[in-house]
Design a protein around this motif. Structure first.
Motif, PDB file in Angstrom:
ATOM      1  N   TYR A  95      10.790   2.611  -5.249  1.00 61.42           N
ATOM      2  CA  TYR A  95       9.948   1.990  -4.231  1.00 61.42           C
ATOM      3  C   TYR A  95      10.526   0.655  -3.790  1.00 61.42           C
ATOM      4  O   TYR A  95      10.563   0.352  -2.585  1.00 61.42           O
ATOM      5  N   ILE A  99      11.735  -0.518   0.128  1.00 55.63           N
ATOM      6  CA  ILE A  99      11.174  -1.585   0.964  1.00 55.63           C
ATOM      7  C   ILE A  99      12.086  -2.809   1.062  1.00 55.63           C
ATOM      8  O   ILE A  99      11.754  -3.770   1.755  1.00 55.63           O
ATOM      9  N   ALA A 428       3.465  -0.757  -4.856  1.00 52.14           N
ATOM     10  CA  ALA A 428       3.236  -1.287  -3.514  1.00 52.14           C
ATOM     11  C   ALA A 428       2.315  -2.493  -3.517  1.00 52.14           C
ATOM     12  O   ALA A 428       2.196  -3.196  -2.513  1.00 52.14           O
ATOM     13  N   SER A 444       5.906  -5.113  -5.002  1.00 49.86           N
ATOM     14  CA  SER A 444       5.426  -5.210  -3.621  1.00 49.86           C
ATOM     15  C   SER A 444       6.364  -6.102  -2.801  1.00 49.86           C
ATOM     16  O   SER A 444       7.327  -6.669  -3.317  1.00 49.86           O
ATOM     17  N   ARG A 445       6.065  -6.238  -1.533  1.00 49.85           N
ATOM     18  CA  ARG A 445       6.850  -7.157  -0.687  1.00 49.85           C
ATOM     19  C   ARG A 445       6.700  -8.585  -1.185  1.00 49.85           C
ATOM     20  O   ARG A 445       7.636  -9.392  -1.116  1.00 49.85           O
TER      21      ARG A 445
END
Length: 463
Positions: A95, A99, A428, A444-445
């Motif tokens: 993941y 991203i 995420a 996550s971002r």
């Protein structure tokens, strides 16, 4: 201290791994290699970093059976569950690779005639990742993979209970073609780890472990003006509202409390149940826990393995004895679990009622297969008890009223609040804690922001 790192398996107490501790010369050489590799890795195109990461994930996943077996023997995870951590590693790493391009892209400001303005995310330099034994791959991947994708070099230090995990991660990235010096491991004792934090090349520390360990990181880094991410203790609560699906709440909360023998950072350690459901919840919970099979981790039939060491089991036994002396009721007979013997790492699961926050078992991290269940009469009482803790990693609410649950969750002091699930990490979402559960963020971002620093470019293009 011994010149050798020795890992004794909780399965039978046998010596499973033996390694020399890194010497001062070896530590200095590792720092020098990282410093040499740093500008090269920073200049490597992001697409290439992502490609190397994907190859490393594939190399790691290809060894699932071997890695799961090692994990079982090093820290006691039942072999029937151990492969799940290898798959979780691949999921999280994949993941973050997915991203990375978007998360690390330059931030371009609105057009301004005669000027070019942008913000670039610069790697911090060298990140030291200190990972624990309870989920050695899943905790390490949270920091190692995004740090590498962001252009940082990484030194990985795993717990002395799970040293092979550091070696296997480095091997997978080496097989994937990662340049030498970008990801390295060091087997270090506590004193040498503290000294490494003070080394000039180290610009970020990602630590997962105890509150005392987090305090050590802060002391060692004091005055250096470097960043740190700390995931520390937890005493995570679950609240079962009157409108909850009872069967689902029992199954989910009990699994969250007893999986990995209760040795999970975000495991459920205290449960509050509305009075309308309390008796039925306790009855079903006790019946479910009674089905656990306590046994050797290498036995495929085992569903509850030993704690990581006998001292950990004795700590939990002490909490339970103290609670019983203060009026709590134990619902399971340890005699039904013959391996539970004084001084053993094998510990029978236990469900307690008649508990309150004056008991250590409801206020102090247990990290073992025990859970206290307390009756409450409304949301406000449950909320006060959930927040009555120095910790705040996760919390779970069980309800069929999403709007009411969201309003309640907004007032819960925790980094993550679940509805109708628990003990899960979604890559995420930002993984973070409040109060003594730590600071900073991984995954996550948002997680990339903690492994980079902003650099602004303000160009006047017309004169």
């Amino acid at each position: 201290m011994s010149k050798l790192l020795q890992t004794f398996s909780p399965i039978d107490g046998s010596l499973y791994v033996e390694r020399p501790w890194a010497t001062a010369t070896e530590v200095a050489a590792a720092l020098e290699r990282a410093e040499s590799a740093r500008p090269v890795w920073k200049g490597t195109p992001l697409a290439e970093r992502v490609a190397i990461t994907r190859r490393a994930i594939a190399a790691f996943a290809a060894r699932e059976e071997e890695l799961a077996r090692e994990l079982c023997w090093m820290m006691g995870r039942p072999i029937r569950y151990a492969p799940g951590e290898i798959r979780g590693f691949a999921e999280r790493a994949g993941y973050m690779a997915d991203i990375a391009e978007e998360a690390l892209a330059d931030i371009h400001l609105p057009d301004k005639p005669g000027f070019t303005r942008l913000i670039r995310r610069e790697p911090l330099g060298l990140a030291l990742v200190i990972a624990p034994w309870n989920y050695p791959y899943l905790t390490a991947v949270n920091a190692v993979v995004p740090a590498l994708l962001a252009g940082n070099c990484v030194l990985l230090k795993h717990s002395a209970q799970t040293p092979l995990c550091a070696e296997r991660m480095v091997e997978a990235f080496a097989e994937a073609g990662l340049p030498s010096g970008v990801l390295q491991y060091l087997h270090l004792n506590h004193g040498d780890t503290e000294r490494l934090i003070q080394a000039e090349p180290v610009r970020h520390v990602a630590f997962t472990g105890s509150v005392a360990g987090g305090a050590m990181v802060e002391r060692a880094a004091a005055g250096r003006f470097i960043s740190s991410g700390l995931e520390l203790g937890g005493k995570d609560p679950a609240y079962v509202r009157a409108d909850a699906n009872l069967g689902h709440a029992v199954e989910t909360a009990i699994d969250g409390a007893f999986f990995n023998s209760g040795q999970s950072c975000c495991g459920i350690e205290r449960i509050y149940v509305h009075a309308d459901l309390f008796d039925a919840f306790v009855e079903q919970a006790v019946a479910l826990v009674g089905q656990y099979r306590l046994g050797r981790s290498d036995d495929p039939e085992t569903t509850l393995g030993p704690l990581v060491r006998s001292e950990a089991a004795e700590f939990v036994r002490g909490q339970v004895r103290e609670a019983l002396g203060q009026g709590a009721r134990a619902h399971l007979d340890a005699a039904a679990f013959p391996l539970d013997l004084p001084g053993s790492a094998y510990l029978a699961p236990q469900v307690l009622t008649g508990v309150h926050h004056g008991m250590r078992v409801m206020s102090e991290e247990s990290f073992g297969p025990v859970v206290g269940i307390q009756k409450v009469h409304d949301d406000e009482e449950a909320l006060a008890l959930m927040n009555d803790s120095p910790y705040g990693l996760t919390a779970a609410i069980f309800s069929q009223d999403e709007a009411s649950a969201l309003a309640l969750a907004d007032r819960v002091e925790a980094g993550t609040v679940f509805l109708n699930r628990c003990d899960y990490l979604d890559p995420a979402l930002a993984w973070t804690g409040v109060k003594h559960s730590g600071r900073g963020c991984t995954l996550s971002r948002v997680g990339f922001e903690h492994l980079t620093r902003p650099k602004s470019f303000h160009f006047k293009t017309s004169l």
